[in-house]
Design a protein around this motif. Structure first.
Motif, PDB file in Angstrom:
ATOM      1  N   GLY B  45       0.786  -1.242   0.000  1.00  0.00           N
ATOM      2  CA  GLY B  45       0.000   0.000   0.000  1.00  0.00           C
ATOM      3  C   GLY B  45       0.815   1.288   0.000  1.00  0.00           C
ATOM      4  N   ALA B  46       2.147   1.204  -0.053  1.00  0.00           N
ATOM      5  CA  ALA B  46       2.966   2.425  -0.012  1.00  0.00           C
ATOM      6  C   ALA B  46       2.722   3.306  -1.242  1.00  0.00           C
ATOM      7  CB  ALA B  46       4.446   2.059   0.086  1.00  0.00           C
ATOM      8  N   CYS B  47       2.231   2.705  -2.311  1.00  0.00           N
ATOM      9  CA  CYS B  47       2.027   3.446  -3.567  1.00  0.00           C
ATOM     10  C   CYS B  47       0.572   3.899  -3.749  1.00  0.00           C
ATOM     11  CB  CYS B  47       2.406   2.547  -4.735  1.00  0.00           C
ATOM     12  SG  CYS B  47       1.304   1.122  -4.879  1.00  0.00           S
ATOM     13  N   THR B  48      -0.224   3.838  -2.677  1.00  0.00           N
ATOM     14  CA  THR B  48      -1.660   4.134  -2.805  1.00  0.00           C
ATOM     15  C   THR B  48      -1.916   5.566  -3.263  1.00  0.00           C
ATOM     16  OG1 THR B  48      -2.158   2.558  -1.037  1.00  0.00           O
ATOM     17  CG2 THR B  48      -3.877   4.168  -1.566  1.00  0.00           C
ATOM     18  N   ILE B  49      -2.758   5.682  -4.261  1.00  0.00           N
ATOM     19  CA  ILE B  49      -3.236   6.994  -4.721  1.00  0.00           C
ATOM     20  C   ILE B  49      -4.764   6.870  -4.897  1.00  0.00           C
ATOM     21  CG2 ILE B  49      -1.082   7.698  -5.856  1.00  0.00           C
ATOM     22  CD1 ILE B  49      -3.795   6.698  -8.132  1.00  0.00           C
ATOM     23  N   ILE B  50      -5.420   7.949  -5.247  1.00  0.00           N
ATOM     24  CA  ILE B  50      -6.874   7.893  -5.458  1.00  0.00           C
ATOM     25  C   ILE B  50      -7.155   8.045  -6.950  1.00  0.00           C
ATOM     26  CG2 ILE B  50      -9.089   8.991  -4.928  1.00  0.00           C
ATOM     27  CD1 ILE B  50      -7.905   9.813  -2.214  1.00  0.00           C
ATOM     28  N   ASP B  52     -10.244   8.095  -9.670  1.00  0.00           N
ATOM     29  CA  ASP B  52     -11.703   8.250  -9.786  1.00  0.00           C
ATOM     30  C   ASP B  52     -12.396   8.014  -8.441  1.00  0.00           C
ATOM     31  OD1 ASP B  52     -11.587   8.916 -12.437  1.00  0.00           O
ATOM     32  OD2 ASP B  52     -12.149   6.941 -13.189  1.00  0.00           O
ATOM     33  N   GLY B  53     -11.821   8.574  -7.402  1.00  0.00           N
ATOM     34  CA  GLY B  53     -12.484   8.574  -6.092  1.00  0.00           C
ATOM     35  C   GLY B  53     -12.234   7.372  -5.206  1.00  0.00           C
ATOM     36  N   VAL B  54     -11.473   6.387  -5.704  1.00  0.00           N
ATOM     37  CA  VAL B  54     -11.205   5.227  -4.842  1.00  0.00           C
ATOM     38  C   VAL B  54      -9.702   4.974  -4.723  1.00  0.00           C
ATOM     39  CG1 VAL B  54     -13.438   4.100  -5.312  1.00  0.00           C
ATOM     40  CG2 VAL B  54     -11.437   3.514  -6.705  1.00  0.00           C
ATOM     41  N   ALA B  55      -9.329   4.412  -3.580  1.00  0.00           N
ATOM     42  CA  ALA B  55      -7.904   4.132  -3.332  1.00  0.00           C
ATOM     43  C   ALA B  55      -7.476   2.917  -4.138  1.00  0.00           C
ATOM     44  CB  ALA B  55      -7.683   3.862  -1.844  1.00  0.00           C
ATOM     45  N   ILE B  56      -6.339   3.044  -4.820  1.00  0.00           N
ATOM     46  CA  ILE B  56      -5.800   1.902  -5.556  1.00  0.00           C
ATOM     47  C   ILE B  56      -4.269   1.880  -5.406  1.00  0.00           C
ATOM     48  CG2 ILE B  56      -7.652   1.733  -7.304  1.00  0.00           C
ATOM     49  CD1 ILE B  56      -4.651   3.036  -8.703  1.00  0.00           C
ATOM     50  N   ASN B  57      -3.711   0.717  -5.700  1.00  0.00           N
ATOM     51  CA  ASN B  57      -2.256   0.584  -5.677  1.00  0.00           C
ATOM     52  C   ASN B  57      -1.712   1.002  -7.049  1.00  0.00           C
ATOM     53  OD1 ASN B  57      -2.004  -0.747  -3.049  1.00  0.00           O
ATOM     54  ND2 ASN B  57      -3.047  -2.457  -4.038  1.00  0.00           N
ATOM     55  N   SER B  58      -0.960   2.090  -7.097  1.00  0.00           N
ATOM     56  CA  SER B  58      -0.504   2.571  -8.408  1.00  0.00           C
ATOM     57  C   SER B  58       0.604   1.700  -8.997  1.00  0.00           C
ATOM     58  CB  SER B  58      -0.044   4.029  -8.321  1.00  0.00           C
ATOM     59  OG  SER B  58       1.028   4.162  -7.411  1.00  0.00           O
ATOM     60  N   THR B  73      -2.890  12.453  -5.825  1.00  0.00           N
ATOM     61  CA  THR B  73      -1.752  11.931  -5.072  1.00  0.00           C
ATOM     62  C   THR B  73      -1.641  12.698  -3.753  1.00  0.00           C
ATOM     63  OG1 THR B  73      -0.093  13.481  -5.878  1.00  0.00           O
ATOM     64  CG2 THR B  73      -0.558  11.580  -7.281  1.00  0.00           C
ATOM     65  N   ILE B  74      -0.732  12.238  -2.922  1.00  0.00           N
ATOM     66  CA  ILE B  74      -0.526  12.881  -1.617  1.00  0.00           C
ATOM     67  C   ILE B  74      -0.208  14.377  -1.769  1.00  0.00           C
ATOM     68  CG2 ILE B  74       1.930  12.188  -1.633  1.00  0.00           C
ATOM     69  CD1 ILE B  74      -0.224  12.332   1.519  1.00  0.00           C
ATOM     70  N   GLU B  75       0.394  14.733  -2.900  1.00  0.00           N
ATOM     71  CA  GLU B  75       0.773  16.145  -3.111  1.00  0.00           C
ATOM     72  C   GLU B  75      -0.453  17.046  -3.231  1.00  0.00           C
ATOM     73  OE1 GLU B  75       2.174  13.568  -4.657  1.00  0.00           O
ATOM     74  OE2 GLU B  75       4.347  13.730  -4.366  1.00  0.00           O
ATOM     75  N   SER B  76      -1.624  16.451  -3.442  1.00  0.00           N
ATOM     76  CA  SER B  76      -2.839  17.267  -3.599  1.00  0.00           C
ATOM     77  C   SER B  76      -3.451  17.662  -2.254  1.00  0.00           C
ATOM     78  CB  SER B  76      -3.893  16.500  -4.409  1.00  0.00           C
ATOM     79  OG  SER B  76      -4.422  15.424  -3.642  1.00  0.00           O
ATOM     80  N   LEU B  77      -2.999  17.063  -1.178  1.00  0.00           N
ATOM     81  CA  LEU B  77      -3.666  17.317   0.107  1.00  0.00           C
ATOM     82  C   LEU B  77      -3.366  18.715   0.665  1.00  0.00           C
ATOM     83  CD1 LEU B  77      -3.662  13.960   2.123  1.00  0.00           C
ATOM     84  CD2 LEU B  77      -5.165  14.744   0.318  1.00  0.00           C
ATOM     85  N   GLU B  78      -2.130  19.147   0.545  1.00  0.00           N
ATOM     86  CA  GLU B  78      -1.771  20.480   1.042  1.00  0.00           C
ATOM     87  C   GLU B  78      -2.350  21.540   0.108  1.00  0.00           C
ATOM     88  OE1 GLU B  78       2.518  21.182   1.459  1.00  0.00           O
ATOM     89  OE2 GLU B  78       2.059  23.230   0.820  1.00  0.00           O
ATOM     90  N   PRO B 103       2.428   8.391   3.059  1.00  0.00           N
ATOM     91  CA  PRO B 103       1.626   8.909   1.932  1.00  0.00           C
ATOM     92  C   PRO B 103       0.510   7.945   1.513  1.00  0.00           C
ATOM     93  CG  PRO B 103       3.968   9.232   1.521  1.00  0.00           C
ATOM     94  CD  PRO B 103       3.856   8.346   2.727  1.00  0.00           C
ATOM     95  N   GLY B 104       0.841   6.660   1.445  1.00  0.00           N
ATOM     96  CA  GLY B 104      -0.169   5.666   1.080  1.00  0.00           C
ATOM     97  C   GLY B 104      -1.254   5.559   2.123  1.00  0.00           C
ATOM     98  N   MET B 105      -0.823   5.583   3.379  1.00  0.00           N
ATOM     99  CA  MET B 105      -1.781   5.493   4.491  1.00  0.00           C
ATOM    100  C   MET B 105      -2.746   6.685   4.438  1.00  0.00           C
ATOM    101  SD  MET B 105      -2.107   3.257   6.978  1.00  0.00           S
ATOM    102  CE  MET B 105      -0.615   2.464   7.542  1.00  0.00           C
ATOM    103  N   LEU B 106      -2.194   7.879   4.226  1.00  0.00           N
ATOM    104  CA  LEU B 106      -3.026   9.088   4.167  1.00  0.00           C
ATOM    105  C   LEU B 106      -4.009   9.031   2.998  1.00  0.00           C
ATOM    106  CD1 LEU B 106      -0.379  11.806   5.062  1.00  0.00           C
ATOM    107  CD2 LEU B 106      -2.584  11.537   6.209  1.00  0.00           C
ATOM    108  N   MET B 107      -3.565   8.530   1.865  1.00  0.00           N
ATOM    109  CA  MET B 107      -4.460   8.495   0.700  1.00  0.00           C
ATOM    110  C   MET B 107      -5.570   7.458   0.881  1.00  0.00           C
ATOM    111  SD  MET B 107      -3.493  11.037  -0.842  1.00  0.00           S
ATOM    112  CE  MET B 107      -4.360  11.147  -2.392  1.00  0.00           C
TER     113      MET B 107
END
Lengths: 293, 152
Positions: B45-50, B52-58, B73-78, B103-107
């Motif tokens: 799950g370290a590569c998790t991104i969103i 179309d609205g759902v979490a996936i392993n990139s 991606t995590i960069e979109s949160l800030e 980052p994966g955990m947060l996404m």
């Protein structure tokens, strides 16, 4: 020169045109959760990958009076959250909810899980217990049905030809039947089945079994329908003795299937616990020793 | 192949190799290095991104499959220099140690809250079941998500 070409049809008509020229180097890509790992491991670097995820018309869950119909690219998350699947195909809801992790279920598709044909595939066990069929389209545009059991040959082998794609899964609706699925892995979540099982029971108002289907998975190259176990349950009343009989017969079936294998001592005990879990989930009254009704 | 990617609300036209995964494009072409490669098999799950609205392993999605879809991606949160409430809650609760899984955990948690703003503890656990963390023991992560939910 080695080259991979990705084709992403958006309609069935486009898909058929692509399938018409499919060859031994043509690969189907659905959720990708198994294929991309395989592609990298086996260093596949030549051929055509048909990306099925853009076929939006194959993303649906619906029902008629007789069937639940699930489009080929529907994800396992969508299936596990579906009220239609919950109502008419409980074993499939339970199985899809237990595959991999949230991220895997968000990407993986039902057709992909069938076609991947892993011996431990949870949805295959459930679909076989539900007598499901798949609808296939080929490179000539022909559409026909096959049993899930006939598609899965085992150990990542299926009977699909290079120009065939699963476009729909059909599950017969039987309002008198109840189904359930269970699995045992090395941990409670994100685990590959060491053993899985799905059952469908039909019983009368006195709780006597009229029809039974018992499918056991991850015990051989593919899941199998155990008529021995199913027949032993016929005309038996569902109560605590029934569970004991069920577990005993399952244990004999495991002995018959894998005697001598390293996993045999573990699996002959584990199958009892698995049966117990499934029965207590289907008939929770048994847990308190109460009468069923 | 030339493809269009919609990442964190910005459209990019990129030349992509058919074999490239979404993770490769994010990290190597767009220099969005928040998503990490761990197992490369969809297990950690370290590569998790969103997507179309759902979490996936990139790491197990081909870039071609993500073209034209909405990628976060995590960069979109800030936003405008301010961290997302989930990020703040992770910091406040000591839910970050080595940081590799973060980052994966947060996404995964962000995807959960986008769908379900008031999740139960069980729902939080299900959302992060595909994210391995070998530092925190998960308890502080769950506590952080609960705090972020409380703030909504």
């Amino acid at each position: 020169m080695n080259e991979i070409v990705i084709k992403s049809p958006t309609t069935l008509k486009e898909l058929v045109q692509i399938l018409a020229v499919a060859d031994n180097n043509t690969y189907m890509l659905s959720g990708g959760t198994d294929f991309i790992i395989k592609m990298r491991r086996e260093k596949i670097n030549n051929g055509t990958i048909i990306n099925l995820k853009d076929l939006k018309e194959l993303n649906y869950i619906t029902n008629t009076e007789d069937y639940v119909k699930i489009g080929g690219i529907t994800t396992l998350t969508e299936i596990s959250c579906s009220s239609i699947v919950d109502k008419y195909a409980t074993a499939l809801k339970e199985a899809t909810g237990k595959v991999g992790s949230t991220q895997i279920r968000n990407a993986a598709t039902l057709a992909g899980n069938i076609a991947n044909s892993a011996p431990c595939a949870d949805t295959v066990t459930a679909l076989m217990a539900l007598s499901a069929k798949v609808k296939i389209i080929n490179g000539s545009g022909e559409i026909y049905e096959k049993k899930v059991d006939d598609i899965v040959l085992g150990s990542e082998k299926n009977s699909l030809k290079r120009d065939e794609v699963i476009i729909e899964v059909n599950i017969p609706i039987d309002l008198e039947a109840r189904s359930s699925f269970g699995k045992i892995g090395s941990r409670t979540a994100v685990t590959i089945s060491k053993l899985n099982m799905a059952v469908t029971f039909k019983y009368n108002h006195e709780m006597v079994i009229n029809e039974a289907m018992v499918v056991i998975g991850a015990i051989g190259p593919k899941a199998f329908n155990s008529s021995t176990v199913a027949n032993s349950l016929l005309n038996k009343k569902i109560n605590t003795q029934f569970i004991y009989l069920f577990e005993e017969t399952l244990q004999k079936q495991v002995d018959e299937a894998i005697l001598g294998r390293a996993s045999h001592p573990y699996k002959r005990e584990a199958i009892r616990g698995l049966a117990d879990d499934i029965m207590k989930r289907m008939f929770p009254q048994i847990m308190t020793g109460g009468e069923l009704s | 192949m030339e493809m269009e990617f919609n990442v964190n609300g910005i459209k990019h036209i990129l030349e992509v190799d058919p074999m490239e995964r979404l993770l490769d494009v994010l990290r190597n072409k767009l220099k969005l290095t928040g998503a990490k490669e761990g197992c490369g098999e969809g297990e950690c799950g370290a590569c998790t991104i969103i997507l179309d609205g759902v979490a996936i392993n990139s790491c197990i999605v081909l870039a071609a499959q993500a073209a034209g879809r909405e990628i976060l991606t995590i960069e979109s949160l800030e936003k405008d220099g301010e961290l997302d409430r989930l990020q703040k809650a992770f910091i406040n609760n000591g839910a970050v140690q080595c940081g590799y899984c973060t980052p994966g955990m947060l996404m995964s948690c962000k995807a959960l809250l986008m769908k379900n703003p008031a999740p139960t503890e069980e729902e939080i656990k299900t959302a992060i079941e595909g994210n391995l963390c070998r530092c925190t023991g998960y308890t502080k992560i769950i506590k952080a998500v609960k705090e972020a939910v409380k703030d909504i």
